[in-house]
Design an enzyme around this catalytic site. Structure first.
Site, PDB file in Angstrom:
ATOM      1  N   TYR A 113       0.883  -1.175   0.000  1.00  0.00           N
ATOM      2  CA  TYR A 113       0.000   0.000   0.000  1.00  0.00           C
ATOM      3  C   TYR A 113       0.916   1.218   0.000  1.00  0.00           C
ATOM      4  O   TYR A 113       0.866   2.060   0.881  1.00  0.00           O
ATOM      5  CB  TYR A 113      -0.833  -0.079   1.286  1.00  0.00           C
ATOM      6  N   HIS A 118      -2.567   7.433  -3.020  1.00  0.00           N
ATOM      7  CA  HIS A 118      -3.650   6.440  -3.012  1.00  0.00           C
ATOM      8  C   HIS A 118      -4.175   6.221  -1.599  1.00  0.00           C
ATOM      9  O   HIS A 118      -5.402   6.214  -1.370  1.00  0.00           O
ATOM     10  CB  HIS A 118      -3.152   5.118  -3.597  1.00  0.00           C
ATOM     11  N   GLU A 186      -0.928  -1.494 -10.578  1.00  0.00           N
ATOM     12  CA  GLU A 186       0.177  -1.722  -9.666  1.00  0.00           C
ATOM     13  C   GLU A 186       1.412  -2.221 -10.414  1.00  0.00           C
ATOM     14  O   GLU A 186       1.355  -2.609 -11.587  1.00  0.00           O
ATOM     15  CB  GLU A 186      -0.196  -2.758  -8.597  1.00  0.00           C
ATOM     16  N   ASP A 218      -4.625  -5.641  -9.333  1.00  0.00           N
ATOM     17  CA  ASP A 218      -5.247  -6.313  -8.194  1.00  0.00           C
ATOM     18  C   ASP A 218      -6.736  -5.971  -8.183  1.00  0.00           C
ATOM     19  O   ASP A 218      -7.183  -5.054  -7.493  1.00  0.00           O
ATOM     20  CB  ASP A 218      -4.571  -5.854  -6.902  1.00  0.00           C
ATOM     21  N   GLN A 225     -15.150  -5.638   0.088  1.00  0.00           N
ATOM     22  CA  GLN A 225     -13.999  -5.211   0.875  1.00  0.00           C
ATOM     23  C   GLN A 225     -14.408  -4.297   2.033  1.00  0.00           C
ATOM     24  O   GLN A 225     -13.938  -4.452   3.167  1.00  0.00           O
ATOM     25  CB  GLN A 225     -12.992  -4.496  -0.024  1.00  0.00           C
ATOM     26  N   TYR A 229     -13.361  -5.719   5.772  1.00  0.00           N
ATOM     27  CA  TYR A 229     -11.939  -5.470   6.049  1.00  0.00           C
ATOM     28  C   TYR A 229     -11.633  -5.088   7.489  1.00  0.00           C
ATOM     29  O   TYR A 229     -10.476  -5.154   7.919  1.00  0.00           O
ATOM     30  CB  TYR A 229     -11.388  -4.408   5.085  1.00  0.00           C
ATOM     31  N   THR A 329      -1.825   0.191  -5.302  1.00  0.00           N
ATOM     32  CA  THR A 329      -2.255   1.083  -6.374  1.00  0.00           C
ATOM     33  C   THR A 329      -1.302   2.260  -6.535  1.00  0.00           C
ATOM     34  O   THR A 329      -0.905   2.901  -5.565  1.00  0.00           O
ATOM     35  CB  THR A 329      -3.666   1.616  -6.090  1.00  0.00           C
TER      36      THR A 329
END
Length: 398
Positions: A113, A118, A186, A218, A225, A229, A329
């Site tokens: 990440y 992002h 990515e 991805d 999500q 999450y 990302t």
């Protein structure tokens, strides 16, 4: 133009088969592929002939950095040797005559990440009343373990996933196909040189294990999500498919693309520091059907791949040949530099307009996403990093 982007400065690795032959490791030069097991056999280089005869790069990855460098030098020399032109021709096929396969049998897969832009955008969307970045974000490369078994080669169709979702106005969760299916542009990093459990890889040793890069998507079911999450992170919203380019660009082809990292403040802990930290000068392009919707710049990524690898192993995790980790990302400061639809359409509040006049907040069935990228070449000009693409198929379950 194709020959320039796929010049001798590039020479990525992949796996391909012909209609009458088994899959083997190949490289690309212009619009041709060169069968490396065939070429090594003709040149009596038995060590590489054996590992290039495999249907993945894993045996080559196991040979380590010195062998990777020696093989690239051999390949560049033989391709430039007029005396062996006929030998090279016997191992050469037009790219349209081969089928490209998954280049690596993926061992373990981790997704990071690493883009501050992002992470800030997603935090602002998911936690509008809180801080955009979580307190730990600038202290360590955040990541999650994904499913290596659902990493698929570019061109593979993507089936819309199903799962639980719960909108803010829904009294109870519901089950069904994702209605907020997204992309994540990515960069993937392919790892070789296995290590033992408990053996750390410091940042200054990362080059011994970083074989090359491949474009990566991805795919993400944002509604699944968002519901699942907390508190452990992504699960079904990410596990259904991730796409990787058929071509892996070796790090030796990216020497001219290495750049300094953005300033890291606060300074990371000791194990994340080093003399050889670097970013990468790579320009992405994301196309949805016939429209370019984004051009994310990898240059702004906060965490170095060397730091990601060091953090991955600092707790004792071993490396296996064929391990893959991805950057997360890639997004820049401008709206048209955002690497996901979640950001581009700001969770549906600002739909993206396509060339045919339709709009998208998230992917519809039949949509095709293609991600390409280029980087500076060692001898000037630019080299291609291949492409990663996929088309969305309808869900098979209600």
């Amino acid at each position: 133009m194709s020959e320039d982007l796929w010049s001798i400065d590039n020479l990525p690795y992949g796996v391909a088969s012909t209609a009458d032959g088994q899959a083997q490791v190949v490289t690309r030069l212009g619009d041709d592929i060169i069968q490396l097991a065939t070429l090594a056999g003709l040149d009596n280089v038995r060590k590489w002939a054996r590992c290039f005869q495999q249907d993945s790069l894993n045996a080559f990855l196991a040979q380590g950095n010195s062998s990777w460098s020696a093989a690239r030098s051999w390949l560049q020399q033989i391709l430039q040797d007029d005396r062996r032109r006929d030998l090279v021709a016997r191992a050469t096929r037009p790219i349209e005559d081969v089928t490209l396969h998954l280049p690596v049998q993926v061992a373990d897969y981790v997704d990071f990440y690493a883009s501050e832009q992002h992470a800030t955008n997603v935090g602002s969307i998911f936690r509008p009343d809180g801080a955009a970045l979580t307190p730990n974000w600038k202290h360590l490369p955040i990541g999650y373990h994904g499913r290596s078994g659902t990493v698929v080669v570019s061109g593979t169709d993507i089936r819309r996933p199903v799962g639980q979702r719960k909108g803010k106005d829904d009294p109870e969760p519901v089950f069904g196909p994702s209605v907020r299916l997204d992309i994540e542009a990515e960069l993937g990093f392919v790892v070789g040189g296995a290590t033992a459990i408990g053996e750390r890889v410091p940042t200054d040793a990362a080059a011994e294990h970083l074989f090359g890069v491949a474009l990566f998507n991805d795919w993400s079911a944002r509604d699944i999500q968002a519901w699942e999450y907390v508190p452990l992170g992504p699960f079904l919203g990410k596990s259904f498919a991730s796409s990787i380019s058929a071509w892996v660009t070796p790090f030796e082809a990216l020497v001219a693309a290495k750049i300094p990292l953005p300033q890291q403040d606060p300074q990371p802990l000791d194990y994340l520091r080093g003399a050889n930290l670097f970013g990468l000068d790579i320009d992405f392009e994301v196309r949805l059907n016939d429209t370019v919707i984004s051009r994310p710049p990898y240059q702004q990524m906060y965490w170095s791949p060397a730091q990601m690898l060091a953090h991955l192993t600092v707790g004792g995790a071993s490396l296996r040949n064929g391990d893959l980790f991805a950057s997360g990302t890639v997004s820049g400061d401008a709206r048209d530099e955002r690497g996901s639809l979640l950001e581009l359409a700001w969770s549906g509040a600002e739909p993206v307009e396509l060339a045919d006049g339709t709009t998208r907040s998230f992917l519809q069935d039949g949509d095709r996403v293609t991600i390409t990228a280029t980087a500076p070449g060692v001898a000037g000009g630019r080299i291609a990093l291949g492409e990663v693409s996929g088309t969305i198929l309808p869900s098979t379950a209600g």
